[in-house]
Each structure stands twice: as C-alpha cells, then as structure tokens.
Design an enzyme around this catalytic site. Structure first.
Site, short mmCIF file in Angstrom:
data_model
loop_
_atom_site.label_atom_id
_atom_site.label_comp_id
_atom_site.label_asym_id
_atom_site.label_seq_id
_atom_site.Cartn_x
_atom_site.Cartn_y
_atom_site.Cartn_z
N GLY A 195 13.34 38.25 61.60
CA GLY A 195 13.80 39.63 61.74
C GLY A 195 14.42 39.89 63.10
CB SER A 206 13.71 36.90 54.53
OG SER A 206 15.08 36.63 54.31
CG ASN A 216 16.19 37.27 57.44
OD1 ASN A 216 17.40 37.25 57.22
ND2 ASN A 216 15.50 38.39 57.45
CE LYS A 242 12.96 46.00 61.38
NZ LYS A 242 13.31 45.47 62.73
CB ILE A 262 5.56 43.46 67.40
CG1 ILE A 262 5.48 42.08 68.07
CG2 ILE A 262 6.80 44.23 67.85
CD1 ILE A 262 5.34 42.12 69.57
CE LYS A 321 11.16 56.06 64.81
NZ LYS A 321 11.56 55.11 65.84
CE LYS A 340 4.13 48.05 63.00
NZ LYS A 340 4.02 46.57 62.90
CB SER A 355 17.19 46.35 65.80
OG SER A 355 17.37 47.71 65.47
CB SER A 356 18.13 45.49 60.80
OG SER A 356 16.75 45.79 60.91
#
Length: 201
Positions: free
Chosen positions: A30, A54, A57, A106, A144, A148, A160, A190-191
């Site tokens: 990721g 994934s 990935n 996420k 990590i 949020k 989280k 990031s994505s």
C-alpha cells in the site's frame, strides 16, 4: 505546500533500531506500507518480510525492492492479517524482531456501508497479528494508525480507534513486545483513501 516546516527524522537512531534485524511490514504494497519498505531496506535489515493481500501490489513492491536493493534478503508473502493460520505460519517461520502493521482498510466512503469488513480487518486483524507477534518473541510492534481515530466521525476512524485499544488490552507477559502506535494524517502522494469524509465531495 505543507504549511509548516518538514519533520527531520533521527535516521541514526532509526538505523540503530532496525539494522541487522528481521523486520515485517504488513500492508507492504500500500501507499504507506510500500514507503516503509523502501526506507527500511535502506537501513540494512537482516531481512525484510512483506505481507500483503493484494497480489498485484505485492508483485509491484517486490519487483521494485529486488531491483533497487539486490542484496536485500526479501520475503514476499501473499496473505491477510485476518487469516490467523497464515499469520502464525509467517511469523513462526521468519521470527521478526520488529513489526510495522500498516495493513488496513482505509477508504472512508466505502467502509461506511461495510462496517463488518472494517472491523474484521482493522480490529480483529490487528488483534490476530499482535498476539502472534507476542508468541513469536517480537521485540517491537508498531501500529500505523490515523488521525481519523481521534473522536472518530465514521466507521473507518472508529475501527482504527478500536485497533489502537487492542494493544494495551493484551495480557501482560514477562517478555512482552513493546507495543506502540503512530497516527498519520493525510499522506502526500498516497491513494487519497482517507482524504474525503462521508457526504463531502
């Protein structure tokens, strides 16, 4: 662009903590996990174990790391932190001394309607991994997390936050890993998975 001075990391201290050690990164394909892998590989670990669910990935980060760090002892493992048998096998086989747990669902809007999957992956997956790390003799476990998780307004943040609460809730042992966590805000390049709150464009 940042609106503040960049944070300077103490690379000497970080290198001392990781050099010559076996390090496991979950979610290593990721945005955050892959960058952790790149930075750790520079510091001379004994070996780097990448766990990623994934396939694409995992293939991508493995290809990159093998090209950039040809001397690195790299183990690319396809699997989920929610798979207790797989987690137990991987940690038992490689005995990581340091674990960076970046694997998580996420995407805020998606998880609003997928609370069961968010809890299964983010909460129970963290618990499964942390308990396995304890049993295999891990020295340091780093979760990590995300900003949020502070007064969470959505399912992702709540999951989280519960993941954070898993760590201090583990049964104390004589030689327990040092459990710690870090909360990331939105990450450059990031994505963009955490950038939107539900109902916002």
């Amino acid at each position: 662009l940042l609106g503040r001075e960049p944070v300077a990391l103490d690379w000497q201290a970080i290198s001392h903590g990781l050099a010559g050690k076996t390090v496991l990164v979950t979610g290593g394909g990721g945005s955050i996990g892959a960058e952790l892998c790149r930075q750790i590989a520079r510091l001379g670990p004994s070996s780097l174990v990448v766990l990623e669910q994934s396939e694409f990935n995992l293939y991508s980060i493995e290809l990159e790391l093998r090209k950039t760090f040809p001397q690195l002892r790299l183990h690319a493992c396809l699997g989920s932190v929610g798979d207790a048998a797989a987690v137990e096998h991987i940690l038992g086989a490689h005995r990581p001394e340091v674990v960076f747990h970046a694997a998580a669902y996420k995407h805020v809007p998606i998880l609003e309607g997928q609370a069961r999957e968010a809890v299964a992956n983010n909460v129970f997956g963290t618990s499964t991994l942390a308990q396995a790390a304890d049993r295999c003799g891990c020295e340091t476990f780093v979760l990590i997390s995300t900003d949020k998780a502070v007064n969470p307004p959505n399912v992702m943040g709540a999951s989280k936050r519960f993941a954070e609460l898993v760590l201090p809730g583990l049964t104390p042992r004589a030689r327990q890993p040092r459990f710690c966590m870090v909360r990331f805000g939105n990450v450059l390049d990031s994505s963009r998975s955490e950038e939107r709150r539900v109902g916002q464009e």
